[in-house]
Write an enzyme that holds these catalytic residues in place. Structure first.
Site: not given
Length: 541
Positions: A484-485
């Site tokens: 993810c981020i």
């Protein structure tokens, strides 16, 4: 069992984020284009009306409409990728494209074969460009144009179904053996074939199923609009609840363009439907009548308190409920801008509607309450459902538009949405942006917040990932992984082979959490994609 369910919904939630992120960005461009095209701004600053600026405005608007117009296939591919395992995502995405094309094509074939296709409006422009326009009758029958094909409009729900089935078919049939004569079609060739065959059948069934729903909507709309305040509530509630299916366009079109929305004489001419009536009232300088009986089912009236005030409040609630606030902030700002300035709520609603159906029902109910309260207050609002029209077609219209009740209801909705969303998300642990599955330590969460900034990581990434793979039990034990981020998310076959204590001390990692025995998260911050690329190289994907 609970951890496995949580892991499944975590994966499902992530599968929407790719589509939501793309949609959020381009809807921001649409918002800017809408501002540049606004006639009130052009009148105040004539230079905005020049050819090149209007070309730019149209280009910005179209960039957002591309994603909105083809949202079903965007979500189909996003979900197929997100729900598939490492090494097979491209195959699932390709299967989703094939499945969606088969669905719309065989819906079209069935419509033509059995005489179900309705005639569109055909026009040839000054530049010899041919345009095909959806008529109101086509809307009622759920017919639209997709990629130049006249077919049934299944909305985002169709895309969700295609994406989910494609991921399932990829997992089930990618290693399927076939008789020797058909051996060329086995392996990676087989899932797209299976998906195409499934949606060939689905496409042939849809034209007989979906229009029945449309007929029910038309009859239901006639009943609702005649049911007083309760009808106003139901109009707003049903309009929102139909968002996942795409049928909300049909619902409000019946009020906007047919006698379902009422008839009214404006300056000597009779108009039908709320859209025509409100537009003519704005254009007639001498009009001073009361349109509260008409605008009670006018989408701008009841939706403005929600889109201009309520949605930003909800997004602040999502931000406040987030454990990693920097991650939530970016998406919240873009989704709020799309709602406030363009009246587009899909980037907001797709953040949570499939993860928290109960919260989506609450959102729909609050929309209904907005319509009902404004009906009780005899509001007569002529504007659309964004901040620009609230100012120009509300505030600046004086006696024609009672914008004050709309604003007051909106302010109340801002605080209601903010508190309800924050409470619900925390109470039921909804995995909205910035939230992670249970099991994270406070130290890990603090580390991830710090990781949202550019960190100074000095170790050799190949050595770091080599150590990670070793601590996970080797390549053979890695079932899947993604990022993810700021986190590298890894799924393993045998949890007993994982060295959890060693993973907590991996160089450059800012923390480790384990939502379930099979799922491990390593926090690497904003450079996580670089570690993911090295892992791709070492695992051989």
């Amino acid at each position: 069992m609970g951890k496995k369910v949580q892991s499944y919904f975590s994966r499902l939630g992530r599968s929407f984020l790719m589509a939501v992120a793309v949609m959020s960005f381009f809807v921001l461009l649409l918002t800017l284009g809408a501002v540049l095209k606004n006639p009130h701004f052009i009148e105040a600053a004539p230079f905005l009306g020049t050819t090149w600026i209007q070309f730019l405005a149209n280009a910005l608007s179209e960039s957002g409409l591309v994603v909105i117009r083809f949202m079903p296939i965007v979500f189909a591919v996003s979900i197929a990728i997100g729900m598939s395992e490492k090494g097979h995502r491209e195959l699932a995405a390709f299967s989703a494209v094939v499945g969606y094309l088969f669905m719309i094509t065989f819906s079209s074939l069935t419509m033509n074969t059995f005489g179900l296709a309705l005639k569109p409006l055909v026009a040839v422009g000054d530049t010899n460009m041919v345009s095909l326009t959806q008529t109101l009758e086509m809307r009622k029958a759920m017919q639209t144009f997709v990629l130049g094909i006249q077919t049934i409009d299944t909305g985002v729900l169709g895309g969700v179904i295609v994406g989910t089935v494609s991921a399932w078919a990829t997992k089930k049939y990618r290693n399927k053996s076939l008789p020797m004569i058909f051996s060329f079609y086995q392996g990676k060739h087989f899932p797209p074939i299976v998906t195409g065959l499934i949606f060939m059948v689905v496409g042939m069934m849809i034209p007989f199923i979906w229009p029945v729903i449309g007929g029910g909507i038309y009859n239901g709309a006639k009943m609702v609009t005649g049911a007083g305040v309760a009808g106003s509530f139901l109009f707003g509630f049903i309009e929102r609840i139909l968002i996942p299916t795409g049928l909300h366009h049909v619902w409000y079109s019946l009020a906007h363009f047919t006698p379902v929305g009422g008839t009214k004489e404006i300056c000597g001419e009779v108009f039908t439907g709320t859209k025509a009536i409100t537009t003519s009232a704005l254009g007639c300088g001498n009009f001073s009548g009361d349109l509260s009986e008409i605008t009670r089912v006018w989408l701008g009236q009841g939706a403005t308190p929600i889109k201009v005030f309520g949605v930003p409040g909800a997004l602040i609630g999502i931000y406040l409920a987030a454990k990693n606030k920097p991650r939530a902030k970016v998406i919240a700002i873009s989704a709020a801008s799309a709602s406030v300035f363009a009246g587009v709520t899909e980037p907001f609603e797709f953040l949570f509607m499939f993860l928290a159906p109960g919260l989506f029902v609450i959102h729909a109910a609050l929309t209904g309450v907005s319509f009902a309260v404004l009906d009780i207050l005899n509001a007569s609002y002529l504007g659309g459902n964004n901040i620009i029209e609230l100012v120009f077609n509300g505030v600046l219209q004086g006696h024609k538009s009672t914008w004050i009740p709309v604003t007051l209801v909106g302010i109340a909705m801002f605080f209601i949405y903010m508190f309800v969303f924050k409470w619900y998300i925390k109470k039921f642990n909804i995995l909205t942006p910035g939230r992670e599955p249970e099991g994270d330590s406070e130290e890990t969460l603090e580390a991830e917040v710090a990781a949202s900034k550019l960190m100074n990581q000095k170790s050799d990434k190949s050595e770091v990932i080599g150590l990670v793979i070793e601590l996970l039990g080797g390549k053979e034990n890695i079932k899947d992984y993604t990022n993810c981020i700021s986190r590298l998310r890894i799924y393993v076959y045998n949890p007993d082979l994982v060295n959890g204590e060693g993973l907590k001390r991996v160089p450059d990692s800012l923390g480790m959490s384990r939502p379930s025995q099979e799922e491990i998260h390593l926090v690497f911050g904003m450079k996580v994609s670089e570690y993911r690329q090295v892992m791709d190289q070492q695992i051989g994907e």
